[in-house]
Design a protein around this motif. Structure first.
Motif, short mmCIF file in Angstrom:
data_model
loop_
_atom_site.label_atom_id
_atom_site.label_comp_id
_atom_site.label_asym_id
_atom_site.label_seq_id
_atom_site.Cartn_x
_atom_site.Cartn_y
_atom_site.Cartn_z
N GLY A 199 16.80 23.42 9.89
CA GLY A 199 15.55 24.09 10.20
C GLY A 199 14.32 23.35 9.75
N TYR A 200 14.40 22.02 9.60
CA TYR A 200 13.26 21.23 9.18
C TYR A 200 12.27 21.13 10.34
N LEU A 201 11.21 21.89 10.30
CA LEU A 201 10.26 21.95 11.42
C LEU A 201 8.93 21.26 11.12
N THR A 202 8.78 20.72 9.92
CA THR A 202 7.50 20.10 9.57
C THR A 202 7.63 18.63 9.17
N GLN A 203 8.84 18.15 8.93
CA GLN A 203 8.98 16.86 8.28
C GLN A 203 9.49 15.73 9.19
N HIS A 204 9.79 16.02 10.45
CA HIS A 204 10.35 14.98 11.31
C HIS A 204 9.29 14.19 12.07
N HIS A 205 8.03 14.53 11.86
CA HIS A 205 6.94 13.74 12.45
C HIS A 205 7.14 13.58 13.96
N LEU A 206 7.03 12.36 14.48
CA LEU A 206 7.13 12.14 15.92
C LEU A 206 8.56 12.29 16.43
N HIS A 207 9.53 12.44 15.53
CA HIS A 207 10.93 12.59 15.93
C HIS A 207 11.34 14.06 16.08
N GLN A 208 10.42 14.99 15.94
CA GLN A 208 10.81 16.39 15.83
C GLN A 208 11.66 16.88 17.00
N ALA A 209 11.26 16.58 18.23
CA ALA A 209 12.00 17.07 19.39
C ALA A 209 13.39 16.47 19.50
N GLU A 210 13.60 15.29 18.88
CA GLU A 210 14.89 14.61 18.94
C GLU A 210 15.72 14.88 17.68
N SER A 211 15.21 15.65 16.76
CA SER A 211 15.82 15.77 15.43
C SER A 211 17.11 16.57 15.41
N GLY A 212 17.29 17.49 16.36
CA GLY A 212 18.40 18.43 16.33
C GLY A 212 18.07 19.72 15.61
N HIS A 213 16.91 19.78 14.94
CA HIS A 213 16.57 20.93 14.11
C HIS A 213 15.76 22.01 14.85
N CYS A 214 15.44 21.76 16.11
CA CYS A 214 14.65 22.75 16.84
C CYS A 214 15.50 23.89 17.41
N GLY A 215 16.78 23.88 17.14
CA GLY A 215 17.64 25.00 17.55
C GLY A 215 17.72 26.07 16.49
N ILE A 216 16.74 26.13 15.62
CA ILE A 216 16.78 27.02 14.47
C ILE A 216 16.92 28.50 14.84
N GLU A 217 16.37 28.91 15.99
CA GLU A 217 16.45 30.33 16.35
C GLU A 217 17.90 30.78 16.51
N LYS A 218 18.75 29.93 17.10
CA LYS A 218 20.16 30.26 17.23
C LYS A 218 20.82 30.44 15.87
N VAL A 219 20.51 29.53 14.95
CA VAL A 219 21.11 29.58 13.63
C VAL A 219 20.62 30.81 12.86
N LEU A 220 19.34 31.13 13.00
CA LEU A 220 18.82 32.32 12.34
C LEU A 220 19.48 33.59 12.85
N ASP A 221 19.79 33.62 14.14
CA ASP A 221 20.41 34.80 14.73
C ASP A 221 21.89 34.93 14.40
N SER A 222 22.50 33.86 13.91
CA SER A 222 23.95 33.86 13.70
C SER A 222 24.33 34.58 12.40
N PRO A 223 25.34 35.45 12.45
CA PRO A 223 25.82 36.11 11.23
C PRO A 223 26.75 35.22 10.41
N GLU A 224 27.02 34.00 10.89
CA GLU A 224 27.97 33.13 10.21
C GLU A 224 27.35 32.38 9.04
N LEU A 225 26.02 32.34 8.97
CA LEU A 225 25.35 31.63 7.88
C LEU A 225 24.56 32.58 7.01
N ASP A 226 24.61 32.34 5.71
CA ASP A 226 23.93 33.20 4.74
C ASP A 226 22.70 32.54 4.14
#
Length: 453
Positions: A178-205
């Motif tokens: 969920g790193y949304l501030t630190q990837h600079h110009l790489h943000q869209a390619e970082s893999g971390h922009c799928g955070i909404e799915k992870v937040l919605d998942s009951p599998e992670l605490d």
């Protein structure tokens, strides 16, 4: 494992330049075999004599074990492997359903679900309208970056589910994400922009990251890399892995390394205060061994424990009057450039100097979660807004006692209408008259004495 990579070169991530990284996140063989190993490991741990010492597990992969896309910091573009190509075409089929729908979205009559290729590195570096991407002309790039981030999120959830089930759902499961501030110009390619799915998942605490690397020195601020108030709003814990470079670290450590014990103690207490006020957790990481050596630093940690125990007895709800929003999807609509840093990272850092507490959310929580009313709504990167987002934002900000602060091309793209918004539509959204600039230029804004902003 290295041996697995050697035995299955066809399952490795492929870069645009012909090179290869580690396993592709799309590899079904990797998921199956490593997933089986993970399940056996956790069942073994649960039967061990030290099982009662294990509270939870951190499930890691990706660059630096933080689920970052392979090659992202080496300016390599992933993933052109066969497993990723198969997953990409499956993703397109689920999204569009037919060649006709795909061709219409991409503006290409020849587009086919069976033959669709990932966009080239050159296309992933560009945009149809200066910094902004077009919903039609750049649709394949937008789709592929969405796919890559979805793939990372789905992979995290897949292994987290295995871990949860293997522990009879008794262990806490989390990861770096969920790193949304630190990837600079790489943000869209970082893999971390799928955070909404992870937040919605009951599998992670819980989710975690190091504190912001941007400002760590004595006299600076402490900040998190993610929208931590969204993490809390989804019933999860945020953990700050404080890997501060103390005066005991190598003098070349960088990243705000402190020079004296006094500076070290001040920085560690600053981080503790931030964690305490934002209702997060903290894990002090002695990354290289000896950074947190005794006796002085451990003594300070003991004091912090006492402060936290006392604070918990009288803890009151955290209360802010400012809400700040980052939109993960809007990162796909701008080409790589410093705009991602200047409009998301640095404002977050400087907000800590504003003298008012603020909450940081992903944008969709504005209508997905029951958020309190705020006096000020700050939209850091709301470039691509569909009809629902626009209506929800107007409902929140156009009421008595509320105001909105916008950055740059607010609402410039209308994804569900497949076009750019007109200057009038953007003006209606932000409440100010906007004009289009048709040539790229460098602009610095400054307040002049005696003039109204």
């Amino acid at each position: 494992p290295v041996w697995w990579q050697r035995e299955h070169p066809e399952e490795r991530c492929a870069y645009h330049d012909g090179g290869a990284g580690y396993q592709s996140f799309a590899s079904e063989l990797w998921r199956q075999e490593i997933g089986d190993d993970l399940t056996r490991l956790i069942r073994h741990l649960r039967r061990s004599p030290y099982a009662d010492r294990i509270l939870g597990l951190v499930i890691c992969s990706g660059y630096t074990a933080e689920w970052q896309t392979w090659g992202v910091w080496q300016n390599k573009f992933a993933d052109y492997s066969e497993p990723a190509l198969t997953a990409w075409r499956r993703w397109l089929r689920e999204r569009y359903g037919s060649d006709e729908a795909l061709g219409k979205a991409w503006g290409r009559t020849e587009a086919s679900l069976a033959t669709a290729a990932p966009p080239t590195a050159e296309r992933r570096l560009g945009a149809a309208h200066l910094m902004l991407r077009d919903s039609a002309a750049d649709r394949d790039v937008i789709d592929y970056q969405t796919f890559l981030n979805d793939l990372t999120a789905d992979t995290i959830i897949y292994f987290s589910r295995l871990a949860k089930n293997a522990s009879d759902r008794r262990l806490l499961i989390g990861t770096y994400y969920g790193y949304l501030t630190q990837h600079h110009l790489h943000q869209a390619e970082s893999g971390h922009c799928g955070i909404e799915k992870v937040l919605d998942s009951p599998e992670l605490d819980f989710l975690m990251s190091p504190p912001l690397y941007t400002e760590r020195q004595a006299g600076a601020v402490s900040g998190f890399m993610s929208a931590t108030d969204s993490v809390h709003a989804h019933g999860k814990i945020w953990l700050s892995e404080a890997d501060y470079r103390t005066h005991l670290s190598d003098p070349t450590s960088g990243f705000g390394r402190t020079k004296t014990l006094e500076e070290t103690v001040g920085v560690l207490w600053r981080e503790f205060a931030h964690v305490l006020t934002k209702r997060a957790g903290v894990s002090h990481m002695d990354m290289a061994g000896g950074w947190l050596a005794g006796p002085d630093i451990p003594r300070e940690f003991g004091k912090m424990v006492c402060v936290m125990e006392e604070e918990l007895k009288t803890r009151r709800p955290w209360s802010s009057e400012v809400a700040v929003f980052i939109d993960p999807h809007s990162f796909y609509y701008v080409r790589p450039g410093l705009v991602s840093s200047y409009l998301t990272l640095y404002p977050v850092v400087n907000l800590f100097r504003a003298g008012a507490p603020f909450d940081l959310y992903v944008l969709s929580d504005l209508w997905k979660r029951d958020l309190p009313d705020y006096k000020l709504y700050v939209f850091l990167n709301a470039y691509a807004l569909d009809e629902k987002a626009r209506q929800e934002i107007l409902k929140r900000t156009r009421r008595q006692g509320a105001a909105a602060l916008w950055h740059w091309a607010a609402g410039a793209v209308w994804p569900d209408r497949g076009r750019l918004a007109t200057p009038k539509e953007m003006s209606d959204l932000v409440g100010l008259r906007l004009e289009e600039v048709t040539q790229e230029q460098s602009v610095r804004l400054a307040a002049a004495p005696g003039q109204n902003a």
